[in-house]
Design an enzyme around this catalytic site. Structure first.
Site, PDB file in Angstrom:
ATOM      1  N   TRP A 145      -2.044  72.149   1.531  1.00  0.00           N
ATOM      2  CA  TRP A 145      -1.723  73.316   0.615  1.00  0.00           C
ATOM      3  C   TRP A 145      -2.992  74.101   0.197  1.00  0.00           C
ATOM      4  O   TRP A 145      -2.668  75.097  -0.701  1.00  0.00           O
ATOM      5  CB  TRP A 145      -1.115  72.807  -0.725  1.00  0.00           C
ATOM      6  N   ASN A 146      -4.139  73.623   0.453  1.00  0.00           N
ATOM      7  CA  ASN A 146      -5.262  74.322   0.032  1.00  0.00           C
ATOM      8  C   ASN A 146      -5.497  75.813   0.501  1.00  0.00           C
ATOM      9  O   ASN A 146      -5.851  76.911  -0.128  1.00  0.00           O
ATOM     10  CB  ASN A 146      -6.485  73.558   0.111  1.00  0.00           C
ATOM     11  N   LYS A 169       3.998  72.341  10.852  1.00  0.00           N
ATOM     12  CA  LYS A 169       4.686  71.913   9.545  1.00  0.00           C
ATOM     13  C   LYS A 169       3.789  71.866   8.468  1.00  0.00           C
ATOM     14  O   LYS A 169       2.736  71.370   8.146  1.00  0.00           O
ATOM     15  CB  LYS A 169       4.952  70.430   9.767  1.00  0.00           C
ATOM     16  N   PRO A 170       3.922  73.013   7.487  1.00  0.00           N
ATOM     17  CA  PRO A 170       3.176  73.319   6.398  1.00  0.00           C
ATOM     18  C   PRO A 170       3.446  72.462   5.125  1.00  0.00           C
ATOM     19  O   PRO A 170       4.279  71.529   5.334  1.00  0.00           O
ATOM     20  CB  PRO A 170       3.365  74.648   5.929  1.00  0.00           C
ATOM     21  N   GLY A 218      -5.657  67.009   6.097  1.00  0.00           N
ATOM     22  CA  GLY A 218      -4.936  66.304   4.814  1.00  0.00           C
ATOM     23  C   GLY A 218      -5.871  65.327   4.546  1.00  0.00           C
ATOM     24  O   GLY A 218      -7.111  65.232   4.543  1.00  0.00           O
ATOM     25  N   SER A 219      -4.970  64.433   3.519  1.00  0.00           N
ATOM     26  CA  SER A 219      -6.025  63.269   2.949  1.00  0.00           C
ATOM     27  C   SER A 219      -6.053  62.346   4.165  1.00  0.00           C
ATOM     28  O   SER A 219      -5.588  62.150   4.930  1.00  0.00           O
ATOM     29  CB  SER A 219      -5.152  62.778   1.694  1.00  0.00           C
ATOM     30  N   GLU A 240      -8.643  66.218  10.713  1.00  0.00           N
ATOM     31  CA  GLU A 240      -9.481  66.867   9.652  1.00  0.00           C
ATOM     32  C   GLU A 240      -8.950  66.114   8.280  1.00  0.00           C
ATOM     33  O   GLU A 240      -7.967  66.645   7.921  1.00  0.00           O
ATOM     34  CB  GLU A 240      -9.279  68.420   9.963  1.00  0.00           C
ATOM     35  N   CYS A 274     -12.137  71.181   1.721  1.00  0.00           N
ATOM     36  CA  CYS A 274     -12.379  70.087   2.276  1.00  0.00           C
ATOM     37  C   CYS A 274     -14.011  70.166   2.310  1.00  0.00           C
ATOM     38  O   CYS A 274     -14.457  69.214   2.170  1.00  0.00           O
ATOM     39  CB  CYS A 274     -11.992  69.757   3.502  1.00  0.00           C
TER      40      CYS A 274
HETATM   41  P1  NDP Z   1      -1.443  64.774   2.456  1.00  0.00           P
HETATM   42  O1  NDP Z   1      -2.504  64.276   3.358  1.00  0.00           O
HETATM   43  O2  NDP Z   1      -0.335  63.761   1.897  1.00  0.00           O
HETATM   44  O3  NDP Z   1      -0.675  65.959   3.372  1.00  0.00           O
HETATM   45  C1  NDP Z   1      -1.153  66.791   4.178  1.00  0.00           C
HETATM   46  C2  NDP Z   1       0.079  67.148   5.207  1.00  0.00           C
HETATM   47  O4  NDP Z   1       0.665  66.229   5.785  1.00  0.00           O
HETATM   48  C3  NDP Z   1       1.366  67.848   4.517  1.00  0.00           C
HETATM   49  O5  NDP Z   1       1.838  68.829   5.229  1.00  0.00           O
HETATM   50  C4  NDP Z   1       2.310  66.800   4.015  1.00  0.00           C
HETATM   51  O6  NDP Z   1       3.519  66.977   3.941  1.00  0.00           O
HETATM   52  C5  NDP Z   1       2.219  65.795   5.756  1.00  0.00           C
HETATM   53  N1  NDP Z   1       2.367  64.461   5.537  1.00  0.00           N
HETATM   54  C6  NDP Z   1       2.713  63.644   4.477  1.00  0.00           C
HETATM   55  N2  NDP Z   1       3.046  62.421   4.861  1.00  0.00           N
HETATM   56  C7  NDP Z   1       3.204  62.255   6.066  1.00  0.00           C
HETATM   57  C8  NDP Z   1       3.385  61.573   7.293  1.00  0.00           C
HETATM   58  N3  NDP Z   1       3.761  60.116   7.020  1.00  0.00           N
HETATM   59  N4  NDP Z   1       3.502  61.914   8.655  1.00  0.00           N
HETATM   60  C9  NDP Z   1       3.083  63.242   9.072  1.00  0.00           C
HETATM   61  N5  NDP Z   1       2.646  64.284   7.773  1.00  0.00           N
HETATM   62  C10 NDP Z   1       2.820  63.865   6.525  1.00  0.00           C
HETATM   63  O7  NDP Z   1      -2.099  65.634   1.483  1.00  0.00           O
HETATM   64  P2  NDP Z   1      -1.904  65.946  -0.111  1.00  0.00           P
HETATM   65  O8  NDP Z   1      -1.121  67.285  -0.183  1.00  0.00           O
HETATM   66  O9  NDP Z   1      -1.031  64.558  -0.771  1.00  0.00           O
HETATM   67  O10 NDP Z   1      -3.281  65.772  -0.849  1.00  0.00           O
HETATM   68  C11 NDP Z   1      -3.776  64.534  -1.234  1.00  0.00           C
HETATM   69  C12 NDP Z   1      -5.270  64.569  -1.331  1.00  0.00           C
HETATM   70  O11 NDP Z   1      -5.589  65.101   0.089  1.00  0.00           O
HETATM   71  C13 NDP Z   1      -5.916  65.569  -2.015  1.00  0.00           C
HETATM   72  O12 NDP Z   1      -6.091  65.230  -3.611  1.00  0.00           O
HETATM   73  C14 NDP Z   1      -7.109  65.997  -1.363  1.00  0.00           C
HETATM   74  O13 NDP Z   1      -7.995  64.932  -1.966  1.00  0.00           O
HETATM   75  C15 NDP Z   1      -6.866  65.733  -0.103  1.00  0.00           C
HETATM   76  N6  NDP Z   1      -6.662  67.097   0.657  1.00  0.00           N
HETATM   77  C16 NDP Z   1      -7.608  67.300   1.709  1.00  0.00           C
HETATM   78  C17 NDP Z   1      -7.480  68.497   2.255  1.00  0.00           C
HETATM   79  C18 NDP Z   1      -8.374  68.849   3.397  1.00  0.00           C
HETATM   80  O14 NDP Z   1      -8.614  70.115   3.668  1.00  0.00           O
HETATM   81  N7  NDP Z   1      -9.107  67.677   3.981  1.00  0.00           N
HETATM   82  C19 NDP Z   1      -6.323  69.470   1.943  1.00  0.00           C
HETATM   83  C20 NDP Z   1      -5.649  69.084   1.052  1.00  0.00           C
HETATM   84  C21 NDP Z   1      -5.428  67.816   0.584  1.00  0.00           C
HETATM   85  P3  NDP Z   1       4.053  67.117   2.340  1.00  0.00           P
HETATM   86  O15 NDP Z   1       2.903  68.034   1.733  1.00  0.00           O
HETATM   87  O16 NDP Z   1       5.307  67.738   2.554  1.00  0.00           O
HETATM   88  O17 NDP Z   1       4.025  65.749   1.654  1.00  0.00           O
END
Ligand code: NDP
Length: 513
Positions: A145-146, A169-170, A218-219, A240, A274
């Site tokens: 989401w960032n 998939k956002p 993501g995380s 990433e 990130c």
């Molecule tokens: P997540 O890693 O949980 O989510 C990232 C994406 O993965 C979203 O689209 C999410 O969908 C999707 N997702 C969640 N679970 C699954 C799964 N089992 N299989 C496939 N896709 C999945 O990040 P969060 O939004 O919860 O953020 C958590 C932490 O991550 C933050 O506090 C931050 O520290 C870090 N972060 C890092 C980023 C980066 O650029 N490296 C960017 C954002 C966050 P949905 O959102 O619908 O659950």
């Protein structure tokens, strides 16, 4: 032809502006059947997309770029509405992706060109050897989401340029910018090889079940789940993930530039980057002076969202949960003896958190060990360069780093000792939107390179080897091979291994000379 659009009406996600709580849109939640149907439809059109080649695809990418530039203001409004970003933070996303299209469109043909490696052995001199890059038919891109427009753009553009179809998939938090991203592709009348699927984590998991390759951002925790799910299906993936980027300020640095750059690198997008500056190590002789300059700079940061101008530097946090993580890190640091020199608290409005500087921080504090992902800059005093490098490397993460010094050569030497995927000297965030260089996290920050350079495109392809005879094959065809001793020994060994059939099979016979 139209792009795949969300159709499921099982349930919807309501999207709100975190700055003020207003409802700004809804999107459907796709279940596994909806995801599978979209994947099937995209696959139908992918062979044609691959067949038109890089030049044919370039035409569509450039039209999409025009659409992004023509609709830049609208994209910015949508971004602001679902993220709480300031106009400045939001407006750069569409432009950055439009800019990156230039790179991929210009270079795809060269990056994807067939290669003809030289034969390593005389046995294969009779063969024409070719390496072909064929795209994974369906790439799944999962984004956080960032940067709800830029994140899809960083991954989707090279995947399309490679000839893949893409299902995006956002994050459930910010799906509206992705809706615009895909709408642009549809509006220009491009082949329907880009689709969108919206929903929660389960929708992302369903996408992994359908795709031939996954790019995830993501995380680290979710990234590991994605890796396991991809391994179950034996499909390739690249990740990433989180970061805890260090900044090293050496005593010979221009301290004004260092303070400005670190303030920007830590506050941009409210620290939800990130590669944000998350830890600062300053050599003792300049610690007090640097901290004073950084504090001044951070105190001057304007935070807000209202209005049509570019008055505000940063906006709100994307979620209340993220704001709470930032607050916890600051509280734990101050309880353990750190001093708050600027900010330090939520503003009480929406999800805003004050731009914050923490001084006298100890490397063991949570604000130094866990990803904060917010507008805070913790600063640690170090004895010298050696201690700075040791502490910078003492992290589970290895995304990127910055080094601030008056001697660029010294900065490069420090860079080569840092365990991170990228280092910017006397600048912050410089590498991430420069697609000419590779971007990828080390250690817990990622796996496989995310973007940049030839590999940023080739990663969306499978390599295919084709061997063909150079000359018409005949049963008794002869070829004198090199008289080098090693070449002769290997060829004779191969012929013996084939029991004499080597002569016919490889079309060679030993050089008697
Ligand atoms: P997540 O890693 O949980 O989510 C990232 C994406 O993965 C979203 O689209 C999410 O969908 C999707 N997702 C969640 N679970 C699954 C799964 N089992 N299989 C496939 N896709 C999945 O990040 P969060 O939004 O919860 O953020 C958590 C932490 O991550 C933050 O506090 C931050 O520290 C870090 N972060 C890092 C980023 C980066 O650029 N490296 C960017 C954002 C966050 P949905 O959102 O619908 O659950």
């Amino acid at each position: 032809m139209t792009a795949v659009e969300p159709k499921s009406d099982q349930a919807t996600i309501t999207v709100r502006n975190p700055a003020d709580g207003r409802i700004v849109g809804t999107v459907p939640i796709d279940g596994p059947e909806a995801v599978a149907a979209k994947a099937r439809e995209l696959r139908l059109f992918q062979p044609e997309w691959e067949a038109i080649g890089p030049r044919g695809r370039k035409v569509w990418l450039m039209r999409w770029q025009d659409w992004m530039l023509d609709n830049a203001d609208h994209i910015t409004e949508v971004l602001m509405s679902e993220t709480g970003k300031s106009r400045g933070d939001a407006s750069f996303e569409g432009v950055a992706i439009a800019d990156s299209i230039n790179y991929w469109a210009a270079n795809a043909e060269a990056f994807l060109a067939d290669r003809h490696p030289k034969a390593h052995s005389p046995l294969f001199k009779v063969k024409k050897l070719t390496t072909v890059y064929r795209p994974h038919p369906l790439v799944g891109v999962i984004t956080p989401w960032n940067f709800p427009f830029a994140m899809p753009g960083i991954d989707v553009v090279p995947a399309l340029a490679a000839g893949a179809a893409v299902l995006l998939k956002p994050s459930e938090v910010t799906p509206l910018s992705a809706v615009e991203f895909v709408r642009g592709w549809t509006e220009i009348g491009a082949p329907p090889v880009l689709g969108l699927t919206t929903g929660y984590g389960a929708t992302g998991a369903a996408l992994i079940e359908q795709a031939d390759m996954i790019q995830f951002t993501g995380s680290t925790a979710t990234g590991k789940k994605v890796a396991v799910a991809c391994a179950e299906r034996l499909i390739p993936f690249s990740l990433e993930l989180g970061g805890k980027d260090p900044a090293i300020v050496l005593a010979d640095a221009d301290l004004d530039r260092a303070a400005n750059g670190i303030a920007w690198g830590g506050m941009f997008n409210s620290g939800q980057v990130c590669v944000s500056v998350e830890r600062v190590f300053v050599e003792a002789p300049v610690y007090d002076e640097f901290v004073a300059k950084l504090t001044d700079r951070v105190r001057s940061v304007q935070q807000g969202q209202e209005g049509s101008g570019f008055k505000y530097d940063t906006g709100a946090m994307a979620t209340a949960a993220q704001r709470d993580i930032v607050e916890r890190h600051v509280q734990e640091a101050t309880a353990a003896g750190a001093r708050v020199l600027a900010g330090g608290k939520p503003t009480g409005v929406g999800t805003f958190f004050q731009p914050t500087v923490l001084a006298d921080v100890d490397p063991s504090m949570t604000c130094m060990t866990e990803e904060t992902f917010g507008p805070t800059i913790p600063v640690v005093k170090v004895a010298d360069e050696e201690e700075a490098i040791r502490l910078a490397n003492d992290s589970q993460y290895g995304l990127s780093a910055t080094v601030w010094t008056g001697d660029t050569g010294r900065g490069e030497q420090v860079a080569r000792r840092l365990e991170v995927g990228a280092v910017n000297i006397n600048d912050a965030l410089a590498n991430i939107f420069c697609p000419s260089v590779p971007m990828g996290g080390w250690k817990q920050s990622g796996m496989g390179y995310r973007a940049g350079g030839p590999n940023g495109l080739i990663k969306y392809c499978r390599q295919q080897a084709i061997t063909a005879p150079r000359v018409p094959t005949q049963k008794s065809e002869l070829m004198w091979y090199s008289s080098s001793t090693r070449g002769r020994r290997v060829a004779l060994a191969a012929m013996r291994a084939f029991g004499g059939h080597g002569v016919r099979r490889f079309g060679i016979r030993p050089n008697k000379g």
